[in-house]
Scaffold this active site. Sequence first.
Site, PDB file in Angstrom:
ATOM      1  N   CYS A 180       0.822  -1.206   0.000  1.00 45.14           N
ATOM      2  CA  CYS A 180       0.000   0.000   0.000  1.00 45.14           C
ATOM      3  C   CYS A 180       0.860   1.263   0.000  1.00 45.14           C
ATOM      4  O   CYS A 180       1.988   1.259   0.458  1.00 45.14           O
ATOM      5  CB  CYS A 180      -0.875   0.016   1.243  1.00 45.14           C
ATOM      6  SG  CYS A 180      -1.876  -1.457   1.427  1.00 45.14           S
TER       7      CYS A 180
ATOM      8  N   ARG B  23       5.606  -0.046  -6.253  1.00 41.94           N
ATOM      9  CA  ARG B  23       5.521  -0.923  -5.089  1.00 41.94           C
ATOM     10  C   ARG B  23       4.504  -2.044  -5.279  1.00 41.94           C
ATOM     11  O   ARG B  23       4.482  -3.003  -4.510  1.00 41.94           O
ATOM     12  CB  ARG B  23       5.119  -0.105  -3.853  1.00 41.94           C
ATOM     13  CG  ARG B  23       6.170   0.902  -3.441  1.00 41.94           C
ATOM     14  CD  ARG B  23       5.583   1.931  -2.512  1.00 41.94           C
ATOM     15  NE  ARG B  23       5.113   1.342  -1.271  1.00 41.94           N
ATOM     16  CZ  ARG B  23       5.836   1.287  -0.168  1.00 41.94           C
ATOM     17  NH1 ARG B  23       7.035   1.783  -0.151  1.00 41.94           N
ATOM     18  NH2 ARG B  23       5.358   0.751   0.919  1.00 41.94           N
TER      19      ARG B  23
ATOM     20  N   TRP C 145      -2.931  -2.751  -1.545  1.00 40.93           N
ATOM     21  CA  TRP C 145      -2.504  -4.113  -1.842  1.00 40.93           C
ATOM     22  C   TRP C 145      -3.317  -4.990  -0.896  1.00 40.93           C
ATOM     23  O   TRP C 145      -3.102  -4.961   0.311  1.00 40.93           O
ATOM     24  CB  TRP C 145      -1.001  -4.255  -1.575  1.00 40.93           C
ATOM     25  CG  TRP C 145      -0.480  -5.607  -1.872  1.00 40.93           C
ATOM     26  CD1 TRP C 145      -0.403  -6.672  -1.012  1.00 40.93           C
ATOM     27  CD2 TRP C 145       0.054  -6.058  -3.108  1.00 40.93           C
ATOM     28  NE1 TRP C 145       0.130  -7.745  -1.653  1.00 40.93           N
ATOM     29  CE2 TRP C 145       0.423  -7.409  -2.931  1.00 40.93           C
ATOM     30  CE3 TRP C 145       0.254  -5.463  -4.359  1.00 40.93           C
ATOM     31  CZ2 TRP C 145       0.981  -8.163  -3.957  1.00 40.93           C
ATOM     32  CZ3 TRP C 145       0.814  -6.224  -5.358  1.00 40.93           C
ATOM     33  CH2 TRP C 145       1.169  -7.539  -5.166  1.00 40.93           C
TER      34      TRP C 145
ATOM     35  N   ASN D 177      -1.960   1.956   5.810  1.00 38.00           N
ATOM     36  CA  ASN D 177      -1.011   0.911   5.404  1.00 38.00           C
ATOM     37  C   ASN D 177      -0.777   0.039   6.619  1.00 38.00           C
ATOM     38  O   ASN D 177      -0.615   0.561   7.725  1.00 38.00           O
ATOM     39  CB  ASN D 177       0.347   1.505   5.007  1.00 38.00           C
ATOM     40  CG  ASN D 177       0.286   2.234   3.693  1.00 38.00           C
ATOM     41  OD1 ASN D 177      -0.754   2.293   3.044  1.00 38.00           O
ATOM     42  ND2 ASN D 177       1.410   2.801   3.292  1.00 38.00           N
ATOM     43  N   GLY D 178      -0.690  -1.281   6.412  1.00 37.96           N
ATOM     44  CA  GLY D 178      -0.401  -2.166   7.537  1.00 37.96           C
ATOM     45  C   GLY D 178      -1.568  -3.080   7.822  1.00 37.96           C
ATOM     46  O   GLY D 178      -2.493  -3.207   7.011  1.00 37.96           O
TER      47      GLY D 178
ATOM     48  N   GLU E  98      26.120 -19.201  -2.807  1.00 37.41           N
ATOM     49  CA  GLU E  98      25.917 -17.797  -3.178  1.00 37.41           C
ATOM     50  C   GLU E  98      27.241 -17.032  -3.086  1.00 37.41           C
ATOM     51  O   GLU E  98      27.536 -16.186  -3.941  1.00 37.41           O
ATOM     52  CB  GLU E  98      24.836 -17.183  -2.268  1.00 37.41           C
ATOM     53  CG  GLU E  98      24.572 -15.705  -2.451  1.00 37.41           C
ATOM     54  CD  GLU E  98      24.173 -15.290  -3.868  1.00 37.41           C
ATOM     55  OE1 GLU E  98      23.843 -16.151  -4.696  1.00 37.41           O
ATOM     56  OE2 GLU E  98      24.209 -14.072  -4.145  1.00 37.41           O
TER      57      GLU E  98
ATOM     58  N   LYS F 111      28.928 -15.123  -6.230  1.00 34.89           N
ATOM     59  CA  LYS F 111      29.318 -13.696  -6.208  1.00 34.89           C
ATOM     60  C   LYS F 111      30.766 -13.552  -6.679  1.00 34.89           C
ATOM     61  O   LYS F 111      31.083 -12.689  -7.475  1.00 34.89           O
ATOM     62  CB  LYS F 111      29.216 -13.099  -4.797  1.00 34.89           C
ATOM     63  CG  LYS F 111      27.846 -12.764  -4.277  1.00 34.89           C
ATOM     64  CD  LYS F 111      27.155 -11.608  -4.926  1.00 34.89           C
ATOM     65  CE  LYS F 111      26.408 -12.011  -6.146  1.00 34.89           C
ATOM     66  NZ  LYS F 111      25.126 -12.582  -6.060  1.00 34.89           N
TER      67      LYS F 111
ATOM     68  N   GLU G  71      31.113 -14.226 -10.423  1.00 34.09           N
ATOM     69  CA  GLU G  71      30.440 -13.205 -11.238  1.00 34.09           C
ATOM     70  C   GLU G  71      31.279 -11.939 -11.399  1.00 34.09           C
ATOM     71  O   GLU G  71      31.363 -11.389 -12.487  1.00 34.09           O
ATOM     72  CB  GLU G  71      29.115 -12.779 -10.572  1.00 34.09           C
ATOM     73  CG  GLU G  71      27.936 -13.667 -10.852  1.00 34.09           C
ATOM     74  CD  GLU G  71      26.682 -13.176 -10.133  1.00 34.09           C
ATOM     75  OE1 GLU G  71      25.621 -13.145 -10.763  1.00 34.09           O
ATOM     76  OE2 GLU G  71      26.747 -12.831  -8.927  1.00 34.09           O
TER      77      GLU G  71
ATOM     78  N   HIS H 259      35.139 -36.469  -0.785  1.00 37.34           N
ATOM     79  CA  HIS H 259      34.634 -37.296  -1.889  1.00 37.34           C
ATOM     80  C   HIS H 259      35.037 -36.728  -3.242  1.00 37.34           C
ATOM     81  O   HIS H 259      34.409 -37.021  -4.257  1.00 37.34           O
ATOM     82  CB  HIS H 259      33.114 -37.443  -1.794  1.00 37.34           C
ATOM     83  CG  HIS H 259      32.679 -38.115  -0.540  1.00 37.34           C
ATOM     84  ND1 HIS H 259      32.988 -39.433  -0.253  1.00 37.34           N
ATOM     85  CD2 HIS H 259      32.008 -37.660   0.542  1.00 37.34           C
ATOM     86  CE1 HIS H 259      32.509 -39.753   0.940  1.00 37.34           C
ATOM     87  NE2 HIS H 259      31.902 -38.678   1.450  1.00 37.34           N
TER      88      HIS H 259
ATOM     89  N   LYS I 141      21.371  -8.107 -15.963  1.00 44.77           N
ATOM     90  CA  LYS I 141      20.631  -7.999 -14.707  1.00 44.77           C
ATOM     91  C   LYS I 141      19.321  -8.781 -14.781  1.00 44.77           C
ATOM     92  O   LYS I 141      18.956  -9.497 -13.875  1.00 44.77           O
ATOM     93  CB  LYS I 141      20.355  -6.519 -14.425  1.00 44.77           C
ATOM     94  CG  LYS I 141      19.637  -6.251 -13.129  1.00 44.77           C
ATOM     95  CD  LYS I 141      20.567  -6.487 -11.960  1.00 44.77           C
ATOM     96  CE  LYS I 141      19.852  -6.468 -10.629  1.00 44.77           C
ATOM     97  NZ  LYS I 141      20.629  -7.216  -9.625  1.00 44.77           N
TER      98      LYS I 141
HETATM   99  C1  G6P Z   1      20.536 -12.997 -13.731  1.00 42.02           C
HETATM  100  C2  G6P Z   1      21.195 -12.031 -12.771  1.00 42.02           C
HETATM  101  C3  G6P Z   1      21.296 -12.675 -11.382  1.00 42.02           C
HETATM  102  C4  G6P Z   1      19.945 -13.124 -10.903  1.00 42.02           C
HETATM  103  C5  G6P Z   1      19.263 -14.054 -11.927  1.00 42.02           C
HETATM  104  C6  G6P Z   1      17.816 -14.286 -11.581  1.00 42.02           C
HETATM  105  O1  G6P Z   1      21.366 -14.089 -13.960  1.00 42.02           O
HETATM  106  O2  G6P Z   1      22.472 -11.697 -13.227  1.00 42.02           O
HETATM  107  O3  G6P Z   1      21.837 -11.743 -10.460  1.00 42.02           O
HETATM  108  O4  G6P Z   1      20.073 -13.802  -9.682  1.00 42.02           O
HETATM  109  O5  G6P Z   1      19.276 -13.443 -13.222  1.00 42.02           O
HETATM  110  O6  G6P Z   1      17.139 -13.063 -11.660  1.00 42.02           O
HETATM  111  P1  G6P Z   1      15.772 -12.759 -10.945  1.00 42.02           P
HETATM  112  O7  G6P Z   1      15.430 -11.356 -11.360  1.00 42.02           O
HETATM  113  O8  G6P Z   1      14.776 -13.763 -11.503  1.00 42.02           O
HETATM  114  O9  G6P Z   1      15.974 -12.922  -9.499  1.00 42.02           O
END
Ligand code: G6P
Length: 611
Positions: A2, A27, A75, A100-101, A484, A488, A491, A507, A606
């Site tokens: 909201c 939002r 929302w 909101n809330g 993750e 990172k 990447e 293993h 992205k």
């Molecule tokens: C691309 C981006 C990642 C992201 C993935 C999924 O590979 O480079 O950073 O995690 O897409 O994107 P999403 O928008 O679905 O979370």
Amino acid sequence: MCGIVGAIAERNITAILVEGLKRLEYRGYDSAGLAVFSSAGALERRRRVGKVSELERALDGEPLAGRLGIAHTRWATHGAPSERNAHPHFSGSDLAVVHNGIIENHEELRSRLKGLGYVFSSDTDTEVIVHLLDHKLRDVGDLTSALKATVAELHGAYGLAVISAKQPDRLLAARSGSPLVIGFGHGENFLASDQLALRQVTDQFMYLEEGDIAEIRRDSVQIWDASGRPVQREQVQYHEGAEAADKGEFRHFMLKEIHEQPSVVQRTLEGRLGQQQVQVEAFGPQAAALFAQVRNVQIVACGTSYHAGMVARYWLEEFAGLPCQVEVASEFRYRKVVVQPDTLFVSISQSGETADTLAALRNGKQLGYLASLALCNVGISSLVRESDLTLLTQAGPEIGVASTKAFTTQLVGLMLLTLALGRARGSLDPAVEAELVDELRRLPARLGEALALDKTVEKVAELFAEKHHTLFLGRGAQYPVAMEGALKLKEISYIHAEAYPAGELKHGPLALVDNDMPVVTVAPNNELLEKLKSNLQEVRARGGELVVFADRDAGLENGDGTHVVHVPHIIDALAPILYTVPLQLLSYYVAVLKGTDVDQPRNLAKSVTVE
Ligand code: G6P
């Protein structure tokens, strides 16, 4: 989520309200409305299901003009998206409220107010506020005093804006759990749930604090704190650097976004936590009934979002007692899937436009899942539009291609989902839920403490500058955190990095370990710590250099070839969120040392909207 906009001025404010709502559209919302105190001396309202443009069309047909007004994008939580449930809500024809809330004690208040003769015209929790306010007003006469008496009886989360046709010299606001900001103009003042909505009219803002009540007049603002004392809040000038599309003081968007995590996690929690419980309604009006039927969960996602899903699997099985499968969307979409009865299909995506995740959702809808739920950062995305239920993360725009704040807010959303499912199914001990809700409240502060490791991690990053490979190890829910961490690093620094569950080391990957292969490990102080320590010995015995992110009570200290970074102590369930932060910093500083393009790494996009 909201959104609220309000204005009191000497000019017609309708267009300002509509523009403010448009600025909050990102939002996500399902209906919009506004109420204005018109020159005829009455409150008039327009509400529409759908986009703000629908509301604008309604206003073109039947224009509204006035100098005092409130507006809202809704929302749905209590009651389906419909015109009668859209805000503002009225009591009689003189009093209007937007909210909101979630009001937790709305049922009890509703029956009390019905007993007093109030007739309800919506299914919302908000309507109890406006009738209660009317009831108080009859006792005390003054609108501000009546609002103070009203909020004293509300349990739950609220950001409120109130106007009255009988006292049109003021716009009132109250904040508890949902943010509100006052915007200052010349001879006019404004209110909004986000300063973005008011950037068109002012650059002078004042943020209300928890428990504050504000009386906003054309030429003055008065604020009382939670104990009823008059208070001054600091007036701040908006700086360009505060905008998401600006790096501000930071060298890269990625670093800025890493540092935003305490505030965006706070925003993701706002309005979603009750005293001791997660507000199931935050997932939508049908969520409570649907969640009670869930017997299994299927998660699909890509990249970083997939890792968030893998953490959630540990949580869902441990705290909600629900079997859970997690799969990358590009595999799921082309596989013959056997669907267990009563399975909730959960898609996770920052953008909500990732082609594989969307295709997986569309396939999933043909396969007979109980319902689909999107955990997403973009309210107007395809994924949100096409899912039955949504929980929006509130990470704000993420510019760095390597996802950081989107991941931690996804984890927060998934913990909320775990608790909501556990309760709806009766499989979660209320004491455990209360403890986790409490710890979630403290999480933003803990994340701030983890960010203070910045300089320590920057130093450790030097170890990696000349390396070509790295192993990441974790156990339990820290295994996806290690994944993750490895993602990172590869990447943005282009160092080859792999993650393994620590128990798998012997293993295979142990064959790779020598003094050219650093091994990064996440080691919270849990029941797997002793086993993890044995894995670390295995690495040291082969000359592998260790970087260990460890709880300060884990009994791990710096030593020959072992570099320990002490992470603040945290309850084990939330450790995956906290330990992510130093791993993000590590990749960032390694990439900076290597001089790569941190925010736009080569070959990556992205939002991957094609297969
Ligand atoms: C691309 C981006 C990642 C992201 C993935 C999924 O590979 O480079 O950073 O995690 O897409 O994107 P999403 O928008 O679905 O979370």
